[in-house]
Design a protein around this motif. Structure first.
Motif, short mmCIF file in Angstrom:
data_model
loop_
_atom_site.label_atom_id
_atom_site.label_comp_id
_atom_site.label_asym_id
_atom_site.label_seq_id
_atom_site.Cartn_x
_atom_site.Cartn_y
_atom_site.Cartn_z
N MET A 1 -61.21 -24.45 12.62
CA MET A 1 -62.37 -25.34 12.54
C MET A 1 -62.05 -26.65 13.24
SD MET A 1 -63.67 -24.81 8.65
CE MET A 1 -61.98 -24.79 8.03
N THR A 2 -62.75 -26.91 14.34
CA THR A 2 -62.55 -28.14 15.08
C THR A 2 -63.76 -29.04 14.89
OG1 THR A 2 -63.56 -27.21 17.08
CG2 THR A 2 -61.18 -26.90 16.80
N THR A 3 -63.72 -30.19 15.54
CA THR A 3 -64.81 -31.15 15.38
C THR A 3 -66.15 -30.56 15.79
OG1 THR A 3 -63.33 -33.01 15.70
CG2 THR A 3 -65.64 -33.40 16.15
N ASP A 4 -66.17 -29.74 16.83
CA ASP A 4 -67.43 -29.17 17.29
C ASP A 4 -68.11 -28.32 16.23
OD1 ASP A 4 -67.16 -30.35 19.74
OD2 ASP A 4 -66.17 -28.62 20.65
N HIS A 5 -67.34 -27.77 15.29
CA HIS A 5 -67.91 -26.94 14.25
C HIS A 5 -68.43 -27.75 13.08
CE1 HIS A 5 -65.02 -23.65 15.85
NE2 HIS A 5 -66.16 -23.63 16.48
N ALA B 1 -47.06 -19.99 -1.58
CA ALA B 1 -47.27 -20.30 -0.16
C ALA B 1 -48.01 -19.17 0.54
CB ALA B 1 -45.92 -20.57 0.51
N VAL B 2 -47.60 -17.95 0.25
CA VAL B 2 -48.28 -16.79 0.85
C VAL B 2 -49.73 -16.71 0.37
CG1 VAL B 2 -48.31 -14.27 0.99
CG2 VAL B 2 -46.13 -15.50 1.11
N LEU B 3 -49.93 -16.95 -0.93
CA LEU B 3 -51.28 -16.91 -1.50
C LEU B 3 -52.20 -17.90 -0.81
CD1 LEU B 3 -53.32 -16.08 -3.74
CD2 LEU B 3 -52.31 -17.90 -5.15
N TYR B 4 -51.74 -19.15 -0.67
CA TYR B 4 -52.60 -20.18 -0.09
C TYR B 4 -52.73 -20.04 1.43
CZ TYR B 4 -52.58 -22.31 -4.67
OH TYR B 4 -52.75 -22.53 -6.02
N ALA B 5 -51.73 -19.44 2.08
CA ALA B 5 -51.85 -19.17 3.51
C ALA B 5 -52.97 -18.16 3.75
CB ALA B 5 -50.53 -18.64 4.06
N ALA B 6 -53.08 -17.18 2.85
CA ALA B 6 -54.18 -16.22 2.96
C ALA B 6 -55.51 -16.87 2.58
CB ALA B 6 -53.92 -15.01 2.07
N ALA B 7 -55.48 -17.73 1.55
CA ALA B 7 -56.71 -18.36 1.07
C ALA B 7 -57.33 -19.29 2.09
CB ALA B 7 -56.44 -19.12 -0.23
N ILE B 8 -56.49 -19.96 2.88
CA ILE B 8 -57.03 -20.95 3.82
C ILE B 8 -57.78 -20.28 4.96
CG2 ILE B 8 -55.08 -21.13 5.44
CD1 ILE B 8 -55.43 -24.19 5.24
N VAL C 1 -59.91 -17.90 4.46
CA VAL C 1 -61.21 -17.46 3.95
C VAL C 1 -62.35 -18.37 4.41
CG1 VAL C 1 -62.58 -17.08 1.86
CG2 VAL C 1 -60.20 -16.28 1.98
N PRO C 2 -62.27 -19.70 4.24
CA PRO C 2 -63.39 -20.53 4.69
C PRO C 2 -63.59 -20.49 6.21
CG PRO C 2 -61.55 -21.90 3.96
CD PRO C 2 -61.25 -20.51 3.52
N ALA C 3 -62.50 -20.35 6.96
CA ALA C 3 -62.63 -20.27 8.42
C ALA C 3 -63.38 -19.00 8.83
CB ALA C 3 -61.26 -20.31 9.07
N VAL C 4 -63.00 -17.88 8.23
CA VAL C 4 -63.66 -16.61 8.52
C VAL C 4 -65.11 -16.63 8.04
CG1 VAL C 4 -63.67 -14.14 7.99
CG2 VAL C 4 -61.52 -15.28 8.51
N ALA D 1 -70.67 -25.49 7.77
CA ALA D 1 -69.48 -26.04 8.41
C ALA D 1 -68.79 -27.09 7.55
CB ALA D 1 -69.84 -26.64 9.77
N VAL D 2 -69.56 -27.94 6.91
CA VAL D 2 -68.97 -29.01 6.11
C VAL D 2 -68.31 -28.44 4.86
CG1 VAL D 2 -69.45 -31.12 4.81
CG2 VAL D 2 -70.60 -30.71 7.00
N VAL D 3 -68.95 -27.44 4.25
CA VAL D 3 -68.35 -26.77 3.09
C VAL D 3 -67.04 -26.10 3.49
CG1 VAL D 3 -68.64 -24.94 1.38
CG2 VAL D 3 -70.57 -26.43 1.96
N ALA D 4 -67.05 -25.43 4.63
CA ALA D 4 -65.84 -24.74 5.11
C ALA D 4 -64.72 -25.74 5.37
CB ALA D 4 -66.16 -23.96 6.38
N PHE D 5 -65.06 -26.88 5.94
CA PHE D 5 -64.04 -27.89 6.23
C PHE D 5 -63.38 -28.38 4.95
CE2 PHE D 5 -62.95 -32.40 6.23
CZ PHE D 5 -61.96 -32.44 7.20
N TRP D 6 -64.19 -28.77 3.97
CA TRP D 6 -63.62 -29.34 2.74
C TRP D 6 -62.88 -28.28 1.93
CZ3 TRP D 6 -62.45 -34.10 2.26
CH2 TRP D 6 -63.22 -35.09 2.87
N ALA D 7 -63.33 -27.04 1.98
CA ALA D 7 -62.60 -25.97 1.30
C ALA D 7 -61.21 -25.81 1.90
CB ALA D 7 -63.37 -24.65 1.38
#
Length: 263
Positions: free
Chosen positions: A1-5, A176-183, A185-188, A197-203
């Protein structure tokens, strides 16, 4: 997720040059964010051992106040000022969560939903006041105040959540593995599932905290606790050096600054 998103939720404005107080969201943003979360976790514990819990909290609180005063005084985003404030929020946010658990005996099963509710309250007040939670709107003093309140709440929530999973059976590496997988989720969900986009960013922003903290703890703690045993001091210093390197690069290259004229 970059600024454009993150442009979907921008409120309409008159034509003018925007002087944002936050960096453009690039891969460098996420890398430094994760590094600050880990560094804040180990630095908090390290300082508590060096000076004692109460003096460490006092020092961390004063340093945070100074960093935020400098940040608010700046008229635009400046890399070293902004990331210094983030580092101090990370350190003090860790201390706030630890004080509830260690000092007051509040279990992580209670502190985690407490900080979640606090973050939800900040977001609700922010949205009610400004009608947006987009980081592109951080160009007034009031919006900047809401932004930093949310940042502090995310760090405290992430600390409690990371410690919760580490103590209920996942351990530091498992967390660490759990949260690496969790992060992911909002991007996908944003890219292919239509998540705002804003919800995904803050998540993702919230999840970076327990992710970085779990990795740093795993590197620092002893073998008996499932870690690499590198020590709090060495891990804190090495992650600090990495942060300084990335922030120095951004300050020189200005890759995290966007100049735009809003129609």
């Amino acid at each position: 997720m970059t600024t454009d998103h993150l442009t979907d939720d921008r409120p309409p404005r008159h034509a003018r040059q925007v002087a944002s107080k936050v960096p453009e969201v690039t891969v460098y943003f996420w890398m430094i964010k994760v590094l600050t979360t880990g560094m804040g976790e180990t630095a908090s514990d390290w300082l508590a051992r060096l000076f004692g819990p109460i003096p460490a909290v006092g020092l961390g609180g004063m340093a945070l106040v100074v960093a935020l005063v400098v940040q608010f005084a700046a008229r635009r985003y400046v890399a070293w000022i902004y990331w210094t404030a983030i580092v101090m929020v990370s350190v003090f946010g860790t201390m706030a969560a630890d004080v509830l658990h260690v000092g007051l005996g509040v279990p992580y099963t209670l502190s985690t939903p407490f900080f979640m509710a606090a973050l939800a309250a900040v977001f609700a007040l922010w949205y009610r006041s400004e009608a947006t939670l987009s980081i592109h709107s951080i160009d007034t003093r009031r919006r900047e105040s809401f932004y930093w309140a949310a940042v502090l709440a995310t760090f405290a929530l992430g600390t409690a959540a990371g410690d919760l999973t580490a103590t209920i059976g996942f351990g530091y590496l498992g967390s660490a593995v759990l949260y690496a997988a969790a992060i992911a989720v909002p991007a996908v969900a944003h890219r292919w599932g239509g998540l705002n986009a804003v919800v995904a960013f803050w998540a993702a922003y919230v999840i970076t905290r327990p992710l970085g903290a779990s990795v740093a703890d795993w590197m620092a703690v002893g073998h008996s606790r499932g870690g690499l045993g590198l020590g709090l001091g060495p891990v804190t210093l090495s992650w600090t050096v990495a942060i300084l390197g990335f922030v120095g690069y951004l300050a020189a290259s200005r890759k995290d600054i966007r100049h735009e004229v809003m129609p």
